[in-house]
Write an enzyme that holds these catalytic residues in place. Structure first.
Site, mmCIF file in Angstrom:
data_model
loop_
_atom_site.group_PDB
_atom_site.id
_atom_site.type_symbol
_atom_site.label_atom_id
_atom_site.label_comp_id
_atom_site.label_asym_id
_atom_site.label_seq_id
_atom_site.Cartn_x
_atom_site.Cartn_y
_atom_site.Cartn_z
ATOM 1 N N GLY A 109 7.204 60.216 19.133
ATOM 2 C CA GLY A 109 6.490 59.302 20.026
ATOM 3 C C GLY A 109 5.279 58.671 19.347
ATOM 4 O O GLY A 109 5.030 58.868 18.150
ATOM 5 N N SER B 130 -5.667 64.689 28.512
ATOM 6 C CA SER B 130 -6.073 63.307 28.781
ATOM 7 C C SER B 130 -7.390 63.282 29.541
ATOM 8 O O SER B 130 -7.675 64.185 30.339
ATOM 9 C CB SER B 130 -4.980 62.659 29.626
ATOM 10 O OG SER B 130 -5.438 61.452 30.183
ATOM 11 N N TYR C 71 1.147 62.553 37.321
ATOM 12 C CA TYR C 71 0.953 62.636 35.869
ATOM 13 C C TYR C 71 -0.371 63.344 35.567
ATOM 14 O O TYR C 71 -0.405 64.325 34.806
ATOM 15 C CB TYR C 71 0.971 61.235 35.232
ATOM 16 C CG TYR C 71 0.402 61.255 33.820
ATOM 17 C CD1 TYR C 71 1.110 61.863 32.786
ATOM 18 C CD2 TYR C 71 -0.865 60.730 33.542
ATOM 19 C CE1 TYR C 71 0.580 61.931 31.503
ATOM 20 C CE2 TYR C 71 -1.400 60.794 32.267
ATOM 21 C CZ TYR C 71 -0.676 61.396 31.252
ATOM 22 O OH TYR C 71 -1.213 61.478 29.986
ATOM 23 N N LYS D 22 -1.139 67.175 33.833
ATOM 24 C CA LYS D 22 -1.951 67.456 32.631
ATOM 25 C C LYS D 22 -2.996 68.524 32.950
ATOM 26 O O LYS D 22 -3.235 69.443 32.161
ATOM 27 C CB LYS D 22 -2.640 66.164 32.159
ATOM 28 C CG LYS D 22 -1.695 65.199 31.492
ATOM 29 C CD LYS D 22 -1.416 65.637 30.068
ATOM 30 C CE LYS D 22 -0.061 65.209 29.601
ATOM 31 N NZ LYS D 22 0.308 65.719 28.283
HETATM 32 P P1 NAD Z 1 5.251 58.938 23.908
HETATM 33 O O1 NAD Z 1 6.102 58.786 25.110
HETATM 34 O O2 NAD Z 1 5.247 57.848 22.911
HETATM 35 O O3 NAD Z 1 5.593 60.308 23.156
HETATM 36 C C1 NAD Z 1 6.003 61.459 23.840
HETATM 37 C C2 NAD Z 1 7.215 62.010 23.121
HETATM 38 O O4 NAD Z 1 7.646 63.185 23.799
HETATM 39 C C3 NAD Z 1 8.395 61.027 23.118
HETATM 40 O O5 NAD Z 1 8.896 60.898 21.800
HETATM 41 C C4 NAD Z 1 9.429 61.686 24.034
HETATM 42 O O6 NAD Z 1 10.743 61.393 23.636
HETATM 43 C C5 NAD Z 1 9.058 63.160 23.879
HETATM 44 N N1 NAD Z 1 9.447 63.992 25.022
HETATM 45 C C6 NAD Z 1 9.243 63.755 26.338
HETATM 46 N N2 NAD Z 1 9.747 64.750 27.076
HETATM 47 C C7 NAD Z 1 10.279 65.657 26.207
HETATM 48 C C8 NAD Z 1 10.937 66.902 26.361
HETATM 49 N N3 NAD Z 1 11.187 67.410 27.586
HETATM 50 N N4 NAD Z 1 11.348 67.559 25.261
HETATM 51 C C9 NAD Z 1 11.117 67.043 24.024
HETATM 52 N N5 NAD Z 1 10.504 65.871 23.813
HETATM 53 C C10 NAD Z 1 10.083 65.185 24.901
HETATM 54 O O7 NAD Z 1 3.759 59.217 24.442
HETATM 55 P P2 NAD Z 1 2.408 59.285 23.618
HETATM 56 O O8 NAD Z 1 1.586 58.124 23.987
HETATM 57 O O9 NAD Z 1 2.691 59.548 22.196
HETATM 58 O O10 NAD Z 1 1.752 60.556 24.305
HETATM 59 C C11 NAD Z 1 1.839 61.842 23.726
HETATM 60 C C12 NAD Z 1 1.135 62.827 24.626
HETATM 61 O O11 NAD Z 1 -0.212 62.452 24.800
HETATM 62 C C13 NAD Z 1 1.743 62.929 26.020
HETATM 63 O O12 NAD Z 1 1.752 64.286 26.407
HETATM 64 C C14 NAD Z 1 0.783 62.146 26.871
HETATM 65 O O13 NAD Z 1 0.747 62.618 28.189
HETATM 66 C C15 NAD Z 1 -0.536 62.381 26.173
HETATM 67 N N6 NAD Z 1 -1.510 61.309 26.378
HETATM 68 C C16 NAD Z 1 -1.192 60.030 26.023
HETATM 69 C C17 NAD Z 1 -2.108 59.010 26.233
HETATM 70 C C18 NAD Z 1 -1.784 57.586 25.872
HETATM 71 O O14 NAD Z 1 -2.480 56.685 26.304
HETATM 72 N N7 NAD Z 1 -0.783 57.309 25.062
HETATM 73 C C19 NAD Z 1 -3.356 59.296 26.801
HETATM 74 C C20 NAD Z 1 -3.645 60.612 27.125
HETATM 75 C C21 NAD Z 1 -2.710 61.622 26.903
HETATM 76 C C1 UD1 Z 2 -4.011 54.737 32.409
HETATM 77 C C2 UD1 Z 2 -3.673 55.749 33.477
HETATM 78 C C3 UD1 Z 2 -4.135 57.127 33.012
HETATM 79 C C4 UD1 Z 2 -3.500 57.484 31.675
HETATM 80 C C5 UD1 Z 2 -3.834 56.380 30.666
HETATM 81 C C6 UD1 Z 2 -3.157 56.601 29.343
HETATM 82 C C7 UD1 Z 2 -3.675 54.574 35.616
HETATM 83 C C8 UD1 Z 2 -4.384 54.408 36.907
HETATM 84 N N1 UD1 Z 2 -4.298 55.377 34.726
HETATM 85 O O1 UD1 Z 2 -5.400 54.769 32.178
HETATM 86 O O2 UD1 Z 2 -3.757 58.101 33.965
HETATM 87 O O3 UD1 Z 2 -4.004 58.710 31.190
HETATM 88 O O4 UD1 Z 2 -3.393 55.109 31.189
HETATM 89 O O5 UD1 Z 2 -1.770 56.501 29.469
HETATM 90 O O6 UD1 Z 2 -2.610 54.038 35.401
HETATM 91 N N2 UD1 Z 2 -5.552 46.599 32.773
HETATM 92 C C9 UD1 Z 2 -5.406 45.266 33.080
HETATM 93 N N3 UD1 Z 2 -4.165 44.707 32.981
HETATM 94 C C10 UD1 Z 2 -3.060 45.433 32.594
HETATM 95 C C11 UD1 Z 2 -3.229 46.799 32.282
HETATM 96 C C12 UD1 Z 2 -4.486 47.360 32.391
HETATM 97 O O7 UD1 Z 2 -6.365 44.590 33.446
HETATM 98 O O8 UD1 Z 2 -1.959 44.856 32.531
HETATM 99 C C13 UD1 Z 2 -6.893 47.200 32.827
HETATM 100 C C14 UD1 Z 2 -7.026 48.400 33.756
HETATM 101 O O9 UD1 Z 2 -7.353 47.981 35.050
HETATM 102 C C15 UD1 Z 2 -8.137 49.193 33.066
HETATM 103 C C16 UD1 Z 2 -7.943 48.880 31.578
HETATM 104 O O10 UD1 Z 2 -7.187 47.684 31.535
HETATM 105 O O11 UD1 Z 2 -9.389 48.697 33.439
HETATM 106 C C17 UD1 Z 2 -7.192 49.974 30.822
HETATM 107 O O12 UD1 Z 2 -5.977 50.250 31.521
HETATM 108 P P1 UD1 Z 2 -4.853 51.229 30.899
HETATM 109 O O13 UD1 Z 2 -4.570 50.828 29.508
HETATM 110 O O14 UD1 Z 2 -3.721 51.236 31.867
HETATM 111 O O15 UD1 Z 2 -5.554 52.647 30.841
HETATM 112 P P2 UD1 Z 2 -6.277 53.509 31.986
HETATM 113 O O16 UD1 Z 2 -6.343 52.774 33.271
HETATM 114 O O17 UD1 Z 2 -7.567 53.975 31.437
#
Ligand code: NAD
Ligand code: UD1
Length: 348
Positions: free
Chosen positions: A9, A123, A148, A152
């Site tokens: 991912g 997160s 979600y 977490k």
């Molecule tokens: P992503 O979806 O790109 O990566 C997650 C990976 O986990 C994927 O490759 C998916 O195939 C794999 N996966 C999902 N369920 C699985 C399972 N049951 N068994 C094995 N593999 C599985 O997401 P990401 O953005 O890389 O996020 C990684 C982690 O970080 C997640 O746990 C997410 O909740 C957390 N996180 C992400 C963000 C963000 O903004 N990207 C923010 C805060 C926390």
């Molecule tokens: C979102 C999730 C949060 C998650 C995080 C990372 C919600 C309410 N929160 O956070 O739970 O941990 O993503 O995956 O979904 N925005 C726009 N236009 C868009 C998209 C976003 O204006 O098309 C704005 C949003 O209102 C916000 C900012 O951009 O102010 C960032 O948004 P986003 O990237 O979705 O992240 P979070 O809201 O912080």
């Protein structure tokens, strides 16, 4: 050897690259439900080495036991999980089963194998609608408004309880703020399989003319320009934070929580104008009402990670946007050249 769950991912692939760059052996375990084998090839392109790969689900205890038996795993970076907020409202059980149940199964397999060093992708969503800025780790966790976020927080609780019951555990809960950007090479980055919810992937698709307009959700927040403020952090900085946490945990039993953010907030309009400045590409906007569940402002106090881990985010917003755009252009060129796209879920 480090096991990276979810390593195909977005975040896990960057963690894998950084681990491999410092000479670690990496084994990725992923069920490819939101990624593809193409990610493994891109990791190999960037690092010059193919990581080990197990195509499996973290909920499959039997497979996990085999993996821990067959590979000399020292520690686990647990990134596997589901992360789409809207989807979690529609399919809460799938989210709890993966993000909570999957984490429990993984921790059970680790404990039985005697692998007790774990870094977990948490997160900033666990802080709920904390109004105190910047957010330090001492801020109480809130009431995340969606399954979600709840999943977490529940996974964090699970890990705290297990570490309290068994002093052999060393667990790092990494609370990410808003990860964006891509590998500097432009060959590795986020690859959304569905319509993106997050700002940056959506903006990139608008800039690439795959979508007509970027909707700005809310212009009446109590912020300087009325749009929401977030702490955007470069995914490579974030990945480095995992390496520092893994090192720290060698000597530090118990549970440790670290915010991974820059400590600086940027509004949606600031992000858009920085993107336009850096790339020269105009992003058409439409101004919409607030998105349900959004907070006005959210940025980290990252000083604990700085003090304990010696980690600070080094890359600024311009760098994040430039790198993200380079990746988007690379992807677009690949699609055009090959006339095909490696879709997630195919297992190919
Ligand atoms: P992503 O979806 O790109 O990566 C997650 C990976 O986990 C994927 O490759 C998916 O195939 C794999 N996966 C999902 N369920 C699985 C399972 N049951 N068994 C094995 N593999 C599985 O997401 P990401 O953005 O890389 O996020 C990684 C982690 O970080 C997640 O746990 C997410 O909740 C957390 N996180 C992400 C963000 C963000 O903004 N990207 C923010 C805060 C926390
Ligand atoms: C979102 C999730 C949060 C998650 C995080 C990372 C919600 C309410 N929160 O956070 O739970 O941990 O993503 O995956 O979904 N925005 C726009 N236009 C868009 C998209 C976003 O204006 O098309 C704005 C949003 O209102 C916000 C900012 O951009 O102010 C960032 O948004 P986003 O990237 O979705 O992240 P979070 O809201 O912080």
């Amino acid at each position: 050897m480090i096991l990276v769950t979810g390593g195909a991912g977005y975040i896990g692939s960057h963690v894998a690259v950084e681990l491999m760059a410092q000479g670690d052996e990496v084994l990725i375990l992923d069920n490819l439900c939101n990624s593809s084998r193409g990610a493994l090839e891109r990791i190999a392109q960037v690092t010059g080495r193919m990581p080990g790969f197990i195509y499996a689900d973290i909920r499959n205890r039997r497979v996990l036991d085999t993996v821990f038996r067959d590979y000399p795993i020292d520690a686990v970076v647990h990134c596997a999980g589901l992360k789409a907020v809207g989807e979690s409202v529609r399919e809460p059980l799938r989210y709890y089963a993966t993000n909570v149940g999957g984490s429990v199964t993984l921790c059970q397999a680790m404990a039985d194998a005697g692998v007790m060093r774990l870094v977990f992708s948490s997160s900033a969503t666990v802080y709920g609608d904390c109004t105190q800025m910047p957010i330090a780790e001492t801020c109480p966790t809130g009431q995340p408004t969606n399954p979600y976020g709840q999943s977490k927080l529940m996974a964090e609780h699970v890990m705290r309880s297990m570490a309290a019951s068994d002093p052999r555990w060393s667990v790092g809960l990494l609370r990410y703020f808003n990860p964006i950007g891509a590998h500097r090479s432009g060959q590795l980055g986020e690859m959304p399989s569905q319509t993106p919810n997050n700002l940056l992937p959506y903006l990139l698709q608008v800039a690439n003319r795959e979508r007509a307009v970027l909707r700005v959700f809310g212009t009446d927040y109590p912020t300087a320009d009325g749009t929401g403020i977030r702490d955007y952090v470069h995914v490579l900085d974030l990945a480095e934070g995992h390496l520092r946490a893994l090192d720290y945990l060698r000597q530090a039993p118990g549970v440790h929580v670290w915010n991974l953010g820059t400590g600086r907030g940027h509004s949606v309009l600031e992000v858009v104008s920085a993107f336009e400045r850096v790339t020269g590409v105009t992003v058409p906007l439409s101004f919409e009402s607030r998105r349900a569940g959004d907070v006005a402002r959210c940025w980290a106090d990252p000083s604990k990670a700085a003090q304990q881990l010696g980690w600070t985010a080094r890359r600024d917003l311009e760098c994040m946007l430039e790198d993200a755009w380079r990746w988007q252009c690379y992807l677009a060129a690949q699609v055009e050249a090959q006339g095909l796209f490696q879709l997630p879920n195919t297992g190919r």
